[in-house]
Design a protein around this motif. Structure first.
Motif, short mmCIF file in Angstrom:
data_model
loop_
_atom_site.label_atom_id
_atom_site.label_comp_id
_atom_site.label_asym_id
_atom_site.label_seq_id
_atom_site.Cartn_x
_atom_site.Cartn_y
_atom_site.Cartn_z
N ASN A 54 12.96 8.57 -13.01
CA ASN A 54 14.02 7.99 -13.58
C ASN A 54 13.40 6.88 -14.55
O ASN A 54 12.44 5.95 -14.32
CB ASN A 54 15.20 7.20 -12.56
CG ASN A 54 16.22 6.58 -13.19
OD1 ASN A 54 16.09 5.90 -14.17
ND2 ASN A 54 17.36 6.89 -12.65
N CYS A 55 13.93 6.81 -15.79
CA CYS A 55 13.25 5.93 -16.80
C CYS A 55 13.05 4.59 -16.37
O CYS A 55 12.38 3.70 -16.69
CB CYS A 55 13.97 6.07 -18.08
SG CYS A 55 13.59 4.85 -19.26
N SER A 56 14.21 4.02 -15.58
CA SER A 56 14.02 2.65 -15.28
C SER A 56 13.04 2.19 -13.88
O SER A 56 13.01 0.97 -13.58
CB SER A 56 15.59 2.21 -14.79
OG SER A 56 16.09 2.18 -15.68
N TYR A 57 12.63 3.31 -13.44
CA TYR A 57 11.86 2.92 -12.16
C TYR A 57 10.50 2.27 -12.72
O TYR A 57 10.18 1.23 -11.59
CB TYR A 57 11.26 4.27 -11.51
CG TYR A 57 10.83 4.19 -10.05
CD1 TYR A 57 11.32 3.84 -9.03
CD2 TYR A 57 9.23 4.58 -10.05
CE1 TYR A 57 10.51 3.72 -7.93
CE2 TYR A 57 8.54 4.34 -9.31
CZ TYR A 57 9.20 3.95 -7.88
OH TYR A 57 8.17 3.72 -6.72
N ALA A 58 9.89 2.39 -13.59
CA ALA A 58 8.79 1.71 -14.00
C ALA A 58 9.14 0.16 -14.03
O ALA A 58 8.15 -0.65 -13.52
CB ALA A 58 7.94 2.40 -15.08
N ARG A 64 10.23 -6.02 -10.55
CA ARG A 64 10.81 -6.54 -9.22
C ARG A 64 12.05 -7.13 -8.99
O ARG A 64 12.48 -8.09 -8.54
CB ARG A 64 9.76 -7.03 -8.10
CG ARG A 64 8.34 -6.88 -8.35
CD ARG A 64 8.01 -5.55 -7.69
NE ARG A 64 8.23 -5.66 -6.11
CZ ARG A 64 8.00 -5.03 -5.24
NH1 ARG A 64 7.43 -3.68 -5.67
NH2 ARG A 64 8.01 -5.11 -3.92
N GLU A 65 12.95 -6.66 -10.17
CA GLU A 65 14.24 -7.22 -10.17
C GLU A 65 15.39 -6.40 -10.90
O GLU A 65 14.60 -5.46 -11.80
CB GLU A 65 14.44 -8.60 -10.91
CG GLU A 65 13.81 -8.50 -12.64
CD GLU A 65 13.75 -9.93 -13.14
OE1 GLU A 65 13.67 -10.95 -12.48
OE2 GLU A 65 13.86 -10.03 -14.41
N CYS A 66 16.48 -6.67 -10.89
CA CYS A 66 17.40 -5.60 -11.41
C CYS A 66 18.89 -6.18 -11.25
O CYS A 66 18.96 -7.38 -10.42
CB CYS A 66 17.49 -4.20 -10.75
SG CYS A 66 18.16 -4.02 -9.14
N LYS A 121 16.51 -9.02 -6.63
CA LYS A 121 15.18 -8.92 -6.44
C LYS A 121 14.79 -7.82 -5.67
O LYS A 121 15.58 -7.51 -4.63
CB LYS A 121 14.57 -10.17 -6.20
CG LYS A 121 14.50 -10.78 -4.74
CD LYS A 121 13.50 -11.95 -4.45
CE LYS A 121 13.58 -12.36 -3.13
NZ LYS A 121 12.92 -13.33 -2.78
N VAL A 122 13.70 -7.32 -6.17
CA VAL A 122 13.24 -6.08 -5.22
C VAL A 122 12.29 -6.48 -4.05
O VAL A 122 11.46 -7.39 -4.43
CB VAL A 122 12.30 -5.14 -6.09
CG1 VAL A 122 11.84 -4.00 -5.25
CG2 VAL A 122 13.25 -4.48 -7.19
N VAL A 123 12.54 -6.38 -2.80
CA VAL A 123 11.75 -6.96 -1.75
C VAL A 123 10.84 -5.69 -1.06
O VAL A 123 9.90 -6.15 -0.37
CB VAL A 123 12.73 -7.52 -0.76
CG1 VAL A 123 13.42 -8.93 -1.29
CG2 VAL A 123 13.74 -6.67 -0.05
N ASP A 124 11.17 -4.51 -1.50
CA ASP A 124 10.34 -3.46 -0.87
C ASP A 124 10.50 -2.21 -1.56
O ASP A 124 11.60 -2.03 -2.04
CB ASP A 124 10.74 -3.27 0.78
CG ASP A 124 9.60 -2.60 1.29
OD1 ASP A 124 8.52 -2.35 0.77
OD2 ASP A 124 9.63 -2.13 2.64
N ILE A 125 9.75 -1.39 -1.76
CA ILE A 125 9.59 0.08 -2.45
C ILE A 125 9.02 0.88 -1.36
O ILE A 125 7.91 0.83 -1.12
CB ILE A 125 8.85 0.02 -3.66
CG1 ILE A 125 9.63 -0.70 -4.72
CG2 ILE A 125 9.00 1.42 -4.11
CD1 ILE A 125 8.94 -1.06 -6.08
N ILE A 132 14.55 1.86 -2.90
CA ILE A 132 14.19 0.50 -3.27
C ILE A 132 15.27 -0.50 -2.54
O ILE A 132 16.50 -0.53 -2.56
CB ILE A 132 14.69 0.13 -4.70
CG1 ILE A 132 14.10 1.44 -5.47
CG2 ILE A 132 14.17 -1.08 -5.31
CD1 ILE A 132 12.55 1.32 -5.94
N VAL A 133 14.54 -1.64 -2.04
CA VAL A 133 15.18 -2.55 -1.07
C VAL A 133 15.41 -3.73 -2.00
O VAL A 133 14.27 -4.36 -2.43
CB VAL A 133 14.43 -2.68 0.22
CG1 VAL A 133 15.40 -3.81 1.27
CG2 VAL A 133 14.28 -1.44 1.13
N LEU A 134 16.55 -4.12 -2.00
CA LEU A 134 16.95 -5.09 -2.82
C LEU A 134 17.52 -6.39 -2.08
O LEU A 134 18.18 -6.20 -0.87
CB LEU A 134 18.11 -4.79 -3.82
CG LEU A 134 17.60 -3.62 -4.55
CD1 LEU A 134 18.92 -3.10 -5.52
CD2 LEU A 134 16.50 -3.78 -5.52
#
Length: 180
Positions: A54-58, A64-66, A121-125, A132-134
């Motif tokens: 997915n383009c957004s993954y990088a 570390r946010e979305c 915020k991303v707390v774990d991948i 992706i844990v948010l």
């Protein structure tokens, strides 16, 4: 009981709400459609499933946010459109006439036309499982939130909209976090 092919069993559990996830990579903002989401706790903690395809993954990995934006059932064609083109060659905000709104805690935009938005915020991948844990930092709903229906993907190209609601808040009050 009828037996169904095991490889389609995910369609029995799939129907969580379809969401948009917005990301920012420098000045480039993108939206992806995600139907694989999970509430992990009342914290609020969530998980989405995506990966390097997915383009957004990088951008998720780097910043570390979305923002999770929740479209309504009336936006089904928008959901499918956003989910079937790539941010690698498409400015989805422009193509689909969506309005980015600045959040308070992350640089990724909220989507004005959606029924709800959650800054995260991303707390774990967890790469092995593409999870992706948010952590939710702030949540917003549209003025007409209660009148809108959420959209749920079955996973086979069909969708379901919210229907009847059954109020059992009194019976469950001791289990619910304060303020729910």
């Amino acid at each position: 009981m009828n037996t169904i092919p095991n490889h389609t069993s995910f369609t029995l559990l799939e129907p969580g709400p379809v969401v948009f996830v917005t990301t920012r990579d420098g000045s480039f903002i993108n939206i992806m459609t995600i139907s694989w989401t999970m509430v992990m706790s009342f914290e609020p903690r969530f998980a989405i499933t995506t990966g390097a395809w997915n383009c957004s993954y990088a951008a998720l990995e780097q910043t570390r946010e979305c923002t999770i934006a929740i479209p309504c059932a009336d936006q089904i064609d928008l959901v499918v459109g956003v989910g079937t083109c790539s941010g690698r060659d498409t400015d989805k905000f422009t193509k689909f006439g969506l309005t980015p709104i600045s959040g308070k805690y992350v640089s990724t935009p909220l989507i004005a036309e959606c029924m709800a938005n959650i800054e995260c915020k991303v707390v774990d991948i967890i790469e092995e499982h593409h999870i992706i844990v948010l952590e939710g930092l702030a949540a917003y709903t549209a003025d007409d939130f209660a009148q809108r229906q959420m959209l749920h993907a079955v996973g086979d190209g069909t969708f379901i909209a919210d229907g009847a609601k059954f109020d059992r808040r009194k019976a469950m009050a001791f289990k619910l976090p304060r303020g729910c």
